[in-house]
Motif scaffolding. Structure first.
Motif, PDB file in Angstrom:
ATOM      1  N   GLY A 103      31.337  41.050  42.826  1.00 32.01           N
ATOM      2  CA  GLY A 103      30.975  39.751  43.389  1.00 32.01           C
ATOM      3  C   GLY A 103      32.199  38.941  43.764  1.00 32.01           C
ATOM      4  N   ASN A 104      33.216  38.965  42.919  1.00 26.29           N
ATOM      5  CA  ASN A 104      34.467  38.273  43.224  1.00 26.29           C
ATOM      6  C   ASN A 104      35.120  38.844  44.474  1.00 26.29           C
ATOM      7  OD1 ASN A 104      35.861  36.158  41.294  1.00 26.29           O
ATOM      8  ND2 ASN A 104      34.604  37.474  39.971  1.00 26.29           N
ATOM      9  N   VAL A 105      35.157  40.171  44.563  1.00 27.42           N
ATOM     10  CA  VAL A 105      35.817  40.818  45.699  1.00 27.42           C
ATOM     11  C   VAL A 105      35.045  40.570  46.989  1.00 27.42           C
ATOM     12  CG1 VAL A 105      36.555  43.049  46.649  1.00 27.42           C
ATOM     13  CG2 VAL A 105      36.891  42.545  44.217  1.00 27.42           C
ATOM     14  N   ALA A 106      33.727  40.524  46.892  1.00 30.68           N
ATOM     15  CA  ALA A 106      32.888  40.371  48.091  1.00 30.68           C
ATOM     16  C   ALA A 106      32.769  38.930  48.564  1.00 30.68           C
ATOM     17  CB  ALA A 106      31.494  40.925  47.800  1.00 30.68           C
ATOM     18  N   LEU A 157      38.004  48.565  45.751  1.00 31.57           N
ATOM     19  CA  LEU A 157      37.945  48.699  44.287  1.00 31.57           C
ATOM     20  C   LEU A 157      38.452  50.075  43.855  1.00 31.57           C
ATOM     21  CD1 LEU A 157      34.631  46.908  43.250  1.00 31.57           C
ATOM     22  CD2 LEU A 157      36.976  46.166  42.819  1.00 31.57           C
ATOM     23  N   GLU A 158      38.123  51.102  44.621  1.00 33.83           N
ATOM     24  CA  GLU A 158      38.653  52.435  44.315  1.00 33.83           C
ATOM     25  C   GLU A 158      40.165  52.464  44.515  1.00 33.83           C
ATOM     26  OE1 GLU A 158      37.130  54.935  42.911  1.00 33.83           O
ATOM     27  OE2 GLU A 158      35.296  53.724  42.826  1.00 33.83           O
ATOM     28  N   LEU A 159      40.646  51.771  45.526  1.00 35.34           N
ATOM     29  CA  LEU A 159      42.085  51.730  45.804  1.00 35.34           C
ATOM     30  C   LEU A 159      42.858  51.169  44.616  1.00 35.34           C
ATOM     31  CD1 LEU A 159      44.472  51.951  47.893  1.00 35.34           C
ATOM     32  CD2 LEU A 159      43.943  49.579  48.499  1.00 35.34           C
ATOM     33  N   ALA A 206      42.458  43.132  44.899  1.00 28.64           N
ATOM     34  CA  ALA A 206      41.383  43.692  45.722  1.00 28.64           C
ATOM     35  C   ALA A 206      40.723  42.611  46.563  1.00 28.64           C
ATOM     36  CB  ALA A 206      40.347  44.382  44.832  1.00 28.64           C
ATOM     37  N   ARG A 207      40.479  41.455  45.963  1.00 34.39           N
ATOM     38  CA  ARG A 207      39.866  40.349  46.704  1.00 34.39           C
ATOM     39  C   ARG A 207      40.753  39.899  47.860  1.00 34.39           C
ATOM     40  NH1 ARG A 207      38.521  34.982  43.419  1.00 34.39           N
ATOM     41  NH2 ARG A 207      40.796  34.910  43.416  1.00 34.39           N
TER      42      ARG A 207
END
Length: 388
Positions: free
Chosen positions: A121-124, A145-147, A172-173
């Protein structure tokens, strides 16, 4: 930092499929800071700064608190206005561009994660605000997220993560929006030393994979030297030295740079002989002259300072041969650092010299103890001339 790593930081690697990175710009003008000044009332925080950063480069702004580095970063992000001068990214002037329209993302020192949201949710969040279609949003979030190796923690909340994991989520975000420029504000300050050292390399590898141009701010010299391909040392709103970590460390251009980057021994003196291939300097700190194996441009009698790094200084129990670059003194302190020991030697003239002696070197001699009489010496190539 190895030469291979340095090349990677300059964007030499091939970006992975779907990456927003592009090849390194040999002109080095992807980010241009031109005559930038920032004033807060009568206080000048940034003074006439000029700087170019290459595409794909990881560049560090290094300095102590209040030197202007964070203000410069905030002007790039649009969080502070420019009093005068220009900032361009990929040839586009940012002067009239609001922060939300800039091709820039900033990862804050505190990470600023939403505590009520999951990792995904934070990343999106930023993509949802932009109205990115759900299928694309999910693909981009999972990919990033995989990265950063956080895919299996997607459903966790920030409080369920370690400091290093929270940092990866914040990264990531920042990366998921595919910025042209990523800004890092003291990215490791919230981590303890052991985790910080490991995370530095991990972060470099992640940024190398995506090839994004990155400018980081730090007061930690080791962090800048480990991560950055080039760095700028700042003091009182100005850039006082610019170069690779090797150049700035080995060839400081002033007392400030010599003392701020690592540690050094400084000997003040006056020039008594200046030839194209060497100079001799007389100093009250030593019983002999200082000898440096290159000439300078300056008159005889000119005052200057010679910088000698601790790892360039050798300890002996016997008087050195030669008529320059040595002194005699007493060991006043020994700091055992594992792989090396720092010896503090008070010279007969009163000055204390610090020598970095490796554990291997100590194992091959009778190690001096506190109170022992020793000699310090160094080669003609070990000294760097400082005139300011």
């Amino acid at each position: 930092m190895s030469s291979d790593q340095s090349g990677a930081l300059a964007g030499a690697g091939t970006p992975p499929p779907g990456s927003y990175a592009v090849a390194n710009d040999a002109a080095g003008n992807f980010v241009q800071i031109v005559d930038v000044v920032k004033k807060f009332g009568e206080t000048v925080a940034v003074r006439q700064v000029n700087l170019s950063v290459r595409k794909g480069e990881l560049f560090a702004l290094l300095g102590s608190s209040g030197c202007g580095k964070s203000t410069l970063l905030r002007m790039l992000a649009g969080l502070e206005s420019v009093t005068s001068g220009k900032i361009l990214i990929d040839g586009e002037d940012l002067a009239q561009m609001p922060p939300y329209r800039r091709p820039v993302n900033m990862m804050f020192q505190s990470y600023a994660l939403f505590p009520h949201m999951t990792v995904e949710g934070n990343v999106a969040f930023g993509l949802r605000q932009e109205g990115v279609p759900k299928a694309e949003l999910n693909e981009r979030v999972q990919s990033v997220l995989e990265l950063v190796q956080m895919g299996r923690f997607a459903k966790r909340k920030p409080h369920q993560l370690s400091g290093g994991q929270q940092q990866r989520v914040a990264l990531a975000r920042s990366l998921v929006k595919r910025p042209k420029l990523l800004l890092l504000d003291e990215p490791m300050s919230a981590l303890d030393k052991q985790i910080r050292q490991r995370t530095q390399i991990e972060l470099v590898n992640i940024l190398d994979k995506v090839g994004v141009t990155c400018i980081m701010v730090t007061h930690d010299q080791e962090e800048a030297m480990t991560m950055a391909g080039r760095l700028a040392v700042m003091s009182e709103g100005e850039i006082v030295q610019l170069g690779t970590p090797h150049e700035v460390y080995e060839f400081p251009n002033s007392r400030f740079s010599a003392e701020f980057i690592g540690s050094t021994n400084l000997f003040d003196g006056t020039v008594v002989e200046d030839e194209p291939d060497h100079i001799f300097v007389e100093t009250s700190d030593l019983p002999v002259r200082l000898y440096v194996n290159h000439g300078i441009t300056g008159p005889l009698g000119m005052p200057l300072t010679i910088s000698v790094r601790p790892e360039r200084i050798a300890l002996t129990r016997k008087p050195p041969e030669g008529a320059y670059n040595w002194g005699k003194g007493i060991v006043t302190n020994i700091a055992y650092m594992g792989g090396y020991s720092l010896y503090h030697v008070k010279l007969d003239g009163g000055k204390t010299v610090v020598a970095n002696v490796t554990s291997l070197a100590l194992s091959e001699i009778d190690p001096p103890a506190w109170g022992d009489e020793v000699y310090v010496r160094w080669s003609a190539s070990a000294g760097v001339v400082l005139t300011s």
